[in-house]
Design a protein around this motif. Structure first.
Motif, PDB file in Angstrom:
ATOM      1  N   GLU A 228      -4.503  -0.065 -12.741  1.00  0.00           N
ATOM      2  CA  GLU A 228      -3.360  -0.038 -13.651  1.00  0.00           C
ATOM      3  C   GLU A 228      -2.655  -1.406 -13.923  1.00  0.00           C
ATOM      4  N   LEU A 229      -2.419  -1.658 -15.126  1.00  0.00           N
ATOM      5  CA  LEU A 229      -1.721  -2.798 -15.555  1.00  0.00           C
ATOM      6  C   LEU A 229      -0.354  -2.459 -15.962  1.00  0.00           C
ATOM      7  N   ARG A 230       0.656  -3.223 -15.276  1.00  0.00           N
ATOM      8  CA  ARG A 230       2.121  -2.909 -15.854  1.00  0.00           C
ATOM      9  C   ARG A 230       2.847  -4.307 -15.875  1.00  0.00           C
ATOM     10  N   PHE A 231       3.157  -4.560 -17.030  1.00  0.00           N
ATOM     11  CA  PHE A 231       4.065  -5.915 -17.339  1.00  0.00           C
ATOM     12  C   PHE A 231       5.360  -5.870 -18.156  1.00  0.00           C
TER      13      PHE A 231
ATOM     14  N   LEU B  89       0.806  -1.330  -0.029  1.00  0.00           N
ATOM     15  CA  LEU B  89       0.027  -0.094   0.038  1.00  0.00           C
ATOM     16  C   LEU B  89       0.773   1.166   0.023  1.00  0.00           C
ATOM     17  N   ASP B  90       0.692   2.138  -0.789  1.00  0.00           N
ATOM     18  CA  ASP B  90       1.217   3.606  -0.802  1.00  0.00           C
ATOM     19  C   ASP B  90       0.182   4.456  -0.610  1.00  0.00           C
ATOM     20  N   LEU B  91       0.333   5.241   0.379  1.00  0.00           N
ATOM     21  CA  LEU B  91      -0.437   6.529   0.702  1.00  0.00           C
ATOM     22  C   LEU B  91       0.282   7.736   0.574  1.00  0.00           C
ATOM     23  N   ASP B  92      -0.284   8.827  -0.007  1.00  0.00           N
ATOM     24  CA  ASP B  92       0.402   9.935  -0.353  1.00  0.00           C
ATOM     25  C   ASP B  92      -0.853  11.096   0.051  1.00  0.00           C
TER      26      ASP B  92
ATOM     27  N   LEU C 278       0.940  -7.865 -11.387  1.00  0.00           N
ATOM     28  CA  LEU C 278       0.576  -7.027 -12.734  1.00  0.00           C
ATOM     29  C   LEU C 278      -0.322  -5.817 -12.355  1.00  0.00           C
ATOM     30  N   PHE C 279      -1.260  -5.985 -11.351  1.00  0.00           N
ATOM     31  CA  PHE C 279      -2.357  -4.896 -11.162  1.00  0.00           C
ATOM     32  C   PHE C 279      -2.077  -4.173 -10.038  1.00  0.00           C
ATOM     33  N   THR C 280      -2.559  -2.748  -9.988  1.00  0.00           N
ATOM     34  CA  THR C 280      -2.809  -1.816  -8.911  1.00  0.00           C
ATOM     35  C   THR C 280      -3.809  -1.162  -9.062  1.00  0.00           C
ATOM     36  N   ALA C 281      -4.643  -0.961  -8.038  1.00  0.00           N
ATOM     37  CA  ALA C 281      -5.520  -0.311  -7.801  1.00  0.00           C
ATOM     38  C   ALA C 281      -5.388   0.878  -7.094  1.00  0.00           C
TER      39      ALA C 281
END
Lengths: 670, 189
Positions: A667-670, A589-592, A635-638
């Motif tokens: 987001e999908l990153r691969f 988890l990233d919180l900003d 792969l996925f980030t919400a």
């Protein structure tokens, strides 16, 4: 041939066991950044340099920082950079200024995409949503605060923003992102990279945005559903050892409201395409570069009431640029860059320019970086631009004043000097001086049209505006706190500010017609600076705090300025601003959180009932953004983003108030 | 036991008006690249690997790094062992995989298919020069004096900031070249 030669040397030396000769780029940014452990840039002088060593006040926003903002537009990313003013007139319309001097359609910041100009010289603006770049393909955004005309030429007077994308040859960026939220906002982007390792790489990217415009009363004719889309292809090919070819093409369009210098909204449709071919080679006489690009921009006013009547303004701008340079080192302590540039820029419209108006620029520049001592370097860049303005088409006569279109020539030298002193590995001191020139944009030179009893006209006799800037910076790496402290203090003077045809006030001609004409005004002085600290800790905590001061004093008399929106800088500059932020990464988890406060400004609006320009006080405000991102798997980030969470509506300008926004994304990153 | 070697002065070529007072001024103005007294780190190895990437012509694949030491000097042996330990069975940096091989300084000039030399503290400059003449490969070190006053070519320092010093005369003497961009971003002496 070169490869064979390299192989011969290798075999003759018998130097390696399993090693093989490899092709290399002339400027391998990845390898350099890995080696030095900090961002590397060429934006300050044309010479590759570590961020800490550039002879300019440069801020670099990294890909990671962009990701942590959760933003879906470039101005939203820039909003939390010290010394930058972002004024949001609409969901697709934001003006961005550096160290004040921000006005609607600000013409004083030069914006580049990988060194290619995306700033438009026709009206003098940057259409941010027309920049053909997906946010996930941006490696870093390099922001030079202060004039940098000696490298980039005219118009880099407030500063330069260079958006640097990943290198398709070495960086594999694949993925996509979708976002949606309040005001029917939908944003999507997709990036795909194909590579032949070490030989070629091609990246395709596309992004699109659609929303419902901010609510509230908008001066003029506002469009309900602003939308935009761009697509780009960037191919880089290693032709031989140290020889690289970059081929880039893009298309894009935007339909949105823009708050123009009349102090009203106008719906405008922009369509743009670009093509670029750049060749670089590391040779025995230095790194040679040959770069050609062309930008075609079509601008069409799209007021509903005048559709089909032929009254909507429209034109086409064509920009062709050829740049050649040689970057080389003489001895152990002197680096030089010799460069030449040819630029052909024109706008064509029978309706608004009586034909074709354009200029050519021939420019030459020399950069000399002298490493005086291991800790001390001096960099000087000088550039001379020779501009010739001409017009093809019918003459436009202003009653009692005569013909508008007269040939003109402007020759201007500009320079940047910077002394960089690094007394310890922790400290850097910079002292810089610069002269930069802002030339009138093509609308300033030669817009020509009669609206009823009003004549709006450019002025081919306009003088360029000169900026002199002096600055002292100090950076300190605080190892204990894993932080960096940055201080900057500057003073600058701008002479002969340029007012646009629509934003310079009006005079009454003896024929009882109102004349709105581009003109030069007196100058303006500014003093200010920034102080900021950024840091992070190994346990995932990060923070930033900064304060910026921009005290502007205009020399033009007050009664003139109150009707001249485009040169009334003192009113439109927030004198004080504070940015504070914090973030924490806990497992996936990233919180900003980022917050910005800025002092009041005074903006301009046209009172459509009287036809007079009114000064509108925009009170000081605080805006707070929250962003949370959770990595679901590899792969996925919400993510969720709450912009302006502290207040339902904030007046940032004399136009529409900015609404609170909530966005969710995947987001999908691969 | 520490041993000081006597080496002939490195010939300087061309006009260098500041050459004589540069070191003194550097001392006055503060230490530019502090000598690392601590044990080598993996960051040092990574910086060294990246430097090799900027050789002309560049290499990719596997190369053997000769870690040269003086067996009579405990600090030298300790540094060599630490470097070899960091490299392990082979450390990949970018497109290069660095394979360590411990080489006593007197063996350096002998046969061996080294792709690079890593010089440890106290190694004799005469023996190093002989080895470099024999193998014509790049020498890297963590000790600035071995580049400023010795035969080694590149000094690296990874803390508190990365610093790289290249002795351009030594590089030329052994026929070693670097990419133009690399030369612009390091300190050449």
């Amino acid at each position: 041939m070169k490869k064979s030669f390299g192989l011969a040397i290798l075999l003759a030396c018998g130097a390696t066991s399993g090693a093989s000769p490899a092709l290399a780029q002339s400027f391998d940014r990845n390898a350099l950044e890995d080696m030095f452990g900090e961002p590397v840039t060429t934006s300050a002088t044309g010479q590759p340099q570590r961020a800490r060593e550039v002879p300019a006040d440069m801020e670099i926003v990294t890909a990671e920082q962009i990701r942590r903002t959760g933003a879906d537009t470039l101005p939203d990313v820039l909003r939390f950079v010290a010394g930058i003013d972002v004024r949001q007139y609409g969901l697709q319309d934001a003006s961005v200024g550096i160290r004040g001097y921000d006005t609607a359609l600000n013409p004083r910041v030069l914006v580049l995409l990988d060194g290619r100009q995306v700033y438009q010289d026709d009206y003098g603006l940057t259409v941010w949503s027309l920049i053909p770049v997906a946010l996930s393909s941006i490696r870093q955004i390099e922001i030079i605060k202060g004039p940098s005309a000696a490298l980039y030429g005219f118009n880099a007077v407030s500063g330069v923003i260079n958006i640097v994308t990943y290198d398709p040859l070495t960086d594999k960026v694949n993925g996509g992102r979708v976002m949606g939220g309040t005001q029917n906002q939908t944003y999507g982007e997709a990036v795909a990279t194909a590579q032949v390792p070490g030989v070629a790489g091609v990246r395709l990217s596309a992004e699109g945005f659609r929303s419902t415009e901010f609510t509230g009363y908008g001066q003029g004719d506002t469009r309900e559903q602003p939308h935009s889309g761009t697509a780009a292809v960037d191919g880089r090919f290693l032709l031989g050892h140290g020889i690289e070819w970059d081929l880039f093409g893009s298309i894009g369009s935007v339909d949105s409201n823009y708050y123009i210098d009349t102090g009203t909204y106008t719906p405008i449709a922009f369509k743009a395409n670009s093509l670029r071919s750049a060749l670089s080679a590391d040779t025995p006489i230095g790194v040679l570069k040959l770069d050609y690009y062309r930008n075609e921009n079509r601008t069409s006013e799209d007021r509903a009431a005048e559709q089909g009547s032929g009254e909507n303004d429209h034109w086409r701008e064509d920009l062709n640029v050829v740049q050649a340079s040689d970057l080389f080192k003489l001895g152990t302590n002197n680096t030089f860059r010799i460069a030449g540039e040819y630029r052909d820029n024109s706008v064509a419209s029978l309706q608004t320019f009586s034909g074709r108006l354009g200029y050519t620029i021939v420019a030459g520049s020399l950069m000399w970086a002298w490493q005086i001592l291991p800790q001390l370097s001096l960099t000087n860049v000088i550039r001379v631009d020779d501009l010739s303005l001409s017009h093809d088409g019918g003459q436009f006569y202003i009653p009692t004043l005569g013909p508008l279109y007269l040939d003109a020539r402007i020759i201007e030298p500009n320079f940047n000097s910077g002394l960089v002193y690094k007394p310890t590995p922790y400290d850097t001191v910079r002292v810089t001086a610069a002269r930069a020139t802002q030339i009138p944009v093509l609308v300033d030179f030669g817009f020509a049209r009669t609206y009823g009893d009003a004549i709006v006209a450019g002025n081919t006799g306009l003088r360029p505006s000169e900026v002199q800037n002096y600055e002292v910076d100090y950076d300190r790496k605080l190892a204990v706190l894993d932080s960096t402290l940055r201080l900057a203090a500057f003073a600058q003077r701008m002479d002969a500010t340029i007012g646009s045809p629509f934003g310079s006030g009006e005079t009454l001609l003896p024929t009882y017609q109102a004349l709105l004409r581009a003109t030069n005004f007196s100058g303006s002085n500014e003093a200010g600076g920034e102080i900021g600290i950024t840091g992070s800790s190994p346990n995932g905590l990060r923070w930033n705090l900064s304060y910026a001061l921009a005290a502007v004093r205009d020399s033009t008399p007050e009664d003139v300025l109150s009707q001249a929106a485009t040169v009334s800088f003192q009113r439109q500059t927030p004198t004080n601003s504070v940015i504070a932020g914090a973030g924490y990464t806990w497992r996936r988890l990233d919180l900003d959180v980022q917050a910005r406060w800025q002092s009041h400004i005074e903006d301009f609006a046209l009172d459509t009932s009287t036809g007079a320009t009114a000064v509108i006080v925009v009170p000081d405000y605080v805006t707070v953004n929250l962003h949370a991102a959770y990595r679901i798997n590899r792969l996925f980030t919400a993510s969720v983003l709450a912009e302006q969470v502290n207040k339902q509506q904030i007046a940032e300008t004399a136009g529409l108030a900015v609404d609170r926004q909530f966005l969710a994304g995947l987001e999908l990153r691969f | 036991m520490a041993r000081k070697t006597t080496i002939p002065p490195v010939p300087r070529r061309g006009s260098r008006p500041f050459a004589n007072w540069l070191p003194a001024a550097a001392l006055l103005l503060g230490s530019w690249a502090p000598l690392p007294n601590q044990a080598p780190t993996v960051q040092d190895i990574q910086v060294a690997g990246r430097v090799l990437h900027f050789q002309e012509p560049p290499f990719s694949g596997e190369i053997v790094v000769a870690i040269v030491y003086d067996q009579l000097l405990p600090q030298s042996l300790a540094e060599a062992r630490a470097l070899a330990g960091l490299l392990g069975a082979g450390l990949t940096v970018g497109t290069l995989t660095l394979q360590p091989r411990l080489v006593e300084q007197k063996q350096l000039a002998g046969p061996g298919d080294f792709g690079a030399i890593f010089e440890t503290v106290g190694v004799s400059d005469q023996l190093l020069s002989a080895g470099m003449r024999s193998h014509r490969v790049l020498c890297l070190t963590r000790h600035l004096d071995q580049v400023e006053h010795g035969a080694c070519v590149v000094a690296i320092c990874s803390e508190p900031q990365v610093a790289i010093v290249v002795n351009e005369i030594n590089a030329s003497a052994f026929g070693l070249r670097f990419a133009t961009v690399f030369r612009m971003m390091v300190q050449e002496i």
